[in-house]
Design a protein around this motif. Structure first.
Motif, PDB file in Angstrom:
ATOM      1  N   ARG A 321       0.863  -1.183   0.000  1.00 45.68           N
ATOM      2  CA  ARG A 321       0.000   0.000   0.000  1.00 45.68           C
ATOM      3  C   ARG A 321       0.897   1.231   0.000  1.00 45.68           C
ATOM      4  N   ASP A 326      -4.660   9.169  -1.843  1.00 49.88           N
ATOM      5  CA  ASP A 326      -5.519   8.666  -2.927  1.00 49.88           C
ATOM      6  C   ASP A 326      -5.721   7.154  -2.886  1.00 49.88           C
ATOM      7  N   GLU A 327      -4.910   6.460  -2.105  1.00 53.62           N
ATOM      8  CA  GLU A 327      -5.069   4.999  -1.956  1.00 53.62           C
ATOM      9  C   GLU A 327      -6.240   4.714  -0.999  1.00 53.62           C
ATOM     10  N   PRO A 328      -6.803   3.491  -1.010  1.00 54.09           N
ATOM     11  CA  PRO A 328      -7.826   3.148  -0.019  1.00 54.09           C
ATOM     12  C   PRO A 328      -7.241   3.226   1.401  1.00 54.09           C
ATOM     13  N   PHE A 329      -8.098   3.494   2.377  1.00 55.96           N
ATOM     14  CA  PHE A 329      -7.635   3.671   3.758  1.00 55.96           C
ATOM     15  C   PHE A 329      -7.034   2.370   4.323  1.00 55.96           C
ATOM     16  N   SER A 330      -5.873   2.491   4.962  1.00 51.61           N
ATOM     17  CA  SER A 330      -5.303   1.375   5.731  1.00 51.61           C
ATOM     18  C   SER A 330      -4.459   1.952   6.864  1.00 51.61           C
ATOM     19  N   SER A 351      -2.266   4.792   4.458  1.00 49.15           N
ATOM     20  CA  SER A 351      -2.810   5.246   3.175  1.00 49.15           C
ATOM     21  C   SER A 351      -4.245   5.712   3.362  1.00 49.15           C
ATOM     22  N   GLY A 352      -4.685   6.565   2.442  1.00 48.56           N
ATOM     23  CA  GLY A 352      -6.073   6.994   2.456  1.00 48.56           C
ATOM     24  C   GLY A 352      -6.394   8.027   3.526  1.00 48.56           C
ATOM     25  N   CYS A 409      -8.873  -1.071   7.951  1.00 48.87           N
ATOM     26  CA  CYS A 409      -8.853  -0.706   6.525  1.00 48.87           C
ATOM     27  C   CYS A 409     -10.257  -0.435   6.007  1.00 48.87           C
ATOM     28  N   ASP A 410     -10.287   0.069   4.792  1.00 50.55           N
ATOM     29  CA  ASP A 410     -11.526   0.302   4.066  1.00 50.55           C
ATOM     30  C   ASP A 410     -12.168  -1.060   3.786  1.00 50.55           C
ATOM     31  N   ALA A 412     -14.255  -1.988   1.681  1.00 53.71           N
ATOM     32  CA  ALA A 412     -14.398  -2.328   0.262  1.00 53.71           C
ATOM     33  C   ALA A 412     -13.063  -2.750  -0.351  1.00 53.71           C
ATOM     34  N   ASN A 413     -11.958  -2.411   0.314  1.00 49.85           N
ATOM     35  CA  ASN A 413     -10.620  -2.777  -0.188  1.00 49.85           C
ATOM     36  C   ASN A 413      -9.800  -3.381   0.950  1.00 49.85           C
TER      37      ASN A 413
END
Length: 718
Positions: A321, A326-330, A351-352, A409-410, A412-413
């Motif tokens: 990651r 701009d990356e999905p949340f982690s 990220s995110g 994390c997100d 959805a991802n």
């Protein structure tokens, strides 16, 4: 809400060192010079509990004058945001350094200018190596009697296997420590007083500098006389990072610009090609601003380090990651504490973006978490925030299911981030509430302490029913109970410390066991053939299935492994866990009606009990690496005492005016050592201790341990 600090302008750093090297004192100065504090509190002013430094705010920290739990603060310097974690230096609290380094991008390693590289410095350095954390070194306490900058640099090279590169050299030492020469700008930075608001002068480096500043000690004058040698070494080493700059330098012989040098020094630091060394005296307020400059100039931003790895169920890397909004949340939860705000879970956002009120996934445990309050911590103060972005270190209030090392994390991802590695405890005590009426409250508080500290383990003794608390040392367990008193208002009592012995086998054997029971109706049947064989130390337990032709149906093999895993926790000699062996299921048989998973589990347990007795079992004990620092006139007494404790002397090292004796000693022989040591050295010696390895217990000692365990169990069952 847009980002307020660019990702490239963030520095997530830790301050790590051996106990008493000056981490907390340095942190206090950093907060003062960055404008986050308007006063400076010194460690020795906190013992009366009326005041505390910013990061050592626990009562236990004030009383002992040491850092016990890492504390996070943030500040700005030259428009860069520095998220800083002050970590403990005592070996019993290495877990705090471990989990902090896991989420940090860089570190400042503080050394005592007199003692140099000490045991915990080595441990922390290895942890930083494990997590690939770039670092700079700060040789503190240059004002102390016996301080020697060059000896410290040499120890960093020899004891840590590092490549130290001084970017400063000291001007004077001890009472006549005036400042330092900055080898990058070739300016002498000189302070006229020790006052916290004293300004430094920037002087030209001339051949008569030592005379001008009244430096008379020959060794101090020699360092200044060799300034061109150190400058040349700096240029040659850092230009290895830039071929074009090196070529230009070799062709025209002209020193590169300050900008080129700083760029090369930053690149070499981030890639750990070398480690920069600075010097100063935090207590005398000299050199701290220069450390801040070095943090900003040379330590990496989140964008400069490798992207965080994502892993599968077995912990194998499967992706990464990138550190970006701009990356999905982690994020990784790296610490849980209990305080006035409830349970606080510290997280590093990789990220995110995370916003208040969001619903996120704990991918480690497969649970959903609702984000209520989010706060930015300034030691014990919690400042509410509405969102957190990549690179931030924040705390989340009252998460229900998240523990240290979990990934958030997100949903959805979903991803799972690299987990942390925690040491196994080596010492245990029985604990109970001081008042019987408070047992329930005590148990709840104990559960919260264990949840917050992964190096604490809690279990119930099957025979005695006692609650057993395991930890990294006597101080660790003592502080845990003391914190329960101050944080949860419940007092506990502690039994005698117990050593975490282990059992293992020394020869290979094959064991057949048939479990057969007929009590009317359907019976019970399972047959197993298991080969037990020893493995090398620290290999743990390995299970393999080598059955062929369906002699043991596939669905029953996990039951055999489960039975062995349960039974190995109750060894055949003294009921200690059995380790470092391999069990291979080679054959067996079953009955269509009378066999099931439970019968095979029972058969595996019995095969273990019967087989291990024939495999020449032995007892293992934890052996500690002990470093005792003593004045030379007590050296003989110290060595004699270590030998009496079944210790093996490894080496003797100079530590300023003292001698450090490095030895390996069984933990069982170390209880009460501090009292004995103080007695024979008139209180002038000190020691540190950390776990080294397990090794076999001598037969005579093993017989005593086994007899004591048998006696205790008999008394408990009477």
């Amino acid at each position: 809400m847009p980002r307020t600090t660019a990702l490239a302008d963030i520095r997530n750093i830790g301050i790590i060192a051996h106990v008493d090297a000056g981490k907390t004192t340095t942190t206090e100065r950093i907060l003062y010079y960055t404008g986050r504090k308007h006063t400076i509190i010194d460690i020795h002013d906190t013992k009366d509990l009326k005041t505390s430094t910013t990061t050592d705010y626990l009562e236990q920290e004030q009383k002992r004058g040491i850092t016990i739990q890492s504390a996070a603060v943030s500040a700005f310097w030259r428009d860069k945001k520095i998220n800083l974690i002050d970590t403990p230096g005592h070996v019993d609290f290495t877990i705090e350094v471990n989990r902090s380094l896991r989420v940090l991008d860089g570190a400042v390693v503080v050394f005592d200018g007199v003692a140099g590289v000490e045991p915990q410095s080595e441990t922390n350095w290895r942890l930083a190596d494990n997590y690939g954390v770039p670092r700079i070194c700060y040789v503190n306490k240059m004002d102390r009697s016996g301080a020697n900058f060059l000896r410290c640099v040499d120890m960093i090279k020899k004891r840590l296997g590092a490549r130290p590169l001084p970017v400063q050299i000291p001007i004077g030492s001890e009472d006549n420590f005036k400042g330092m020469v900055d080898l990058v700008t070739m300016k002498a930075l000189v302070w006229d007083s020790d006052d916290k608001d004293a300004e430094w002068q920037s002087l030209e480096v001339t051949p008569d500098l030592a005379d001008k500043l009244g430096i008379t000690v020959p060794a101090d004058r020699q360092i200044l006389a060799d300034v061109e040698k150190y400058r040349t070494e700096l240029i040659d080493t850092c230009l290895e990072q830039d071929d074009a700059a090196m070529e230009t330098y070799l062709e025209d012989g002209k020193a590169p610009s300050v900008e080129v040098l700083r760029k090369c020094l930053r690149k070499g630091t981030v890639t750990s090609a070398f480690t920069l060394v600075l010097c100063g005296s935090s207590y005398k307020n000299k050199g701290v601003q220069q450390v801040l400059d070095a943090v900003v100039d040379y330590l990496p931003a989140p964008t400069d380090v490798e992207a965080i790895k994502t892993v599968d169920a077995d912990g194998e890397a499967v992706g990464e990651r990138k550190s970006s909004d701009d990356e999905p949340f982690s994020a990784l939860a790296f610490k849980v504490i209990n305080d006035n705000y409830g349970a606080l879970t510290f997280v590093r956002v990789y990220s995110g973006v995370l916003t208040k009120g969001a619903s996120i996934q704990n991918s480690t445990r497969g649970k959903r978490e609702k984000i209520g309050r989010m706060v930015e911590m300034f030691a014990k103060e919690a400042n509410p925030i509405e969102e957190a972005r990549a690179g931030d270190i924040i705390a989340l209030v009252s998460l229900a299911d998240t523990e240290t090392g979990d990934t958030l994390c997100d949903a959805a991802n979903p991803v799972v981030l690299e987990r942390m590695r925690f040491p196994d405890p080596v010492i245990s005590v029985s604990v109970k509430a001081k008042l019987k009426t408070e047992q329930e409250k005590f148990s709840a508080a104990l559960g919260k302490m264990v949840r917050a500290d992964p190096s604490l383990h809690l279990e119930t003794d099957r025979e005695t029913g006692q609650t057993i608390l395991r930890g990294m040392g006597e101080l660790h367990l003592e502080v845990t109970l003391d914190r329960m008193r101050t944080e949860f208002g419940v007092e506990g009592t502690m039994g005698e410390p117990q050593v975490a012995y282990r059992e293992t086998i020394t020869k290979k054997i094959e064991e057949q066991y048939i479990h057969k029971k007929q009590t009317g109706g359907s019976g019970q049947f399972a047959e197993v053939w298991i080969t037990f064989e020893p493995l090398e130390r620290s290999a743990g337990f390995v299970f393999e299935d080598e059955t062929v032709g369906g002699s043991v149906p596939r669905e029953y093999v996990p039951a055999v492994e489960k039975g062995l895993k349960i039974q190995k926790e109750d060894g055949v000699l003294a009921h200690y866990p059995t380790v470092d062996f391999k069990a291979t299921l080679t054959d067996g048989s079953y009955h269509d009606v009378d066999s099931n998973a439970l019968t095979f589990e029972i058969a595996a347990k019995a095969a273990f009990r019967e087989g291990i007795r024939k495999a020449a079992p032995i007892l293992l004990e934890p052996v500690m690496k002990v470093e005792t620092v003593t004045p030379g006139d007590h050296l003989g007494d110290v060595i004699g005492d270590i030998n009496r404790r079944r210790g093996m002397i490894q080496e003797q090292l100079e530590r300023g005016t003292n001698i450090a004796v490095v030895a390996t000693v069984p933990l069982s022989e170390m209880f009460g050592y501090i009292g004995q040591l103080r007695g024979m050295t008139s209180g002038r010696a000190s020691y540190t201790m950390e776990f080294s390895h397990y090794e076999p217990v001598p037969k005579m000692v093993a017989d005593e341990v086994i007899a004591e365990v048998a006696k205790a169990r008999a008394a408990a069952n009477a």
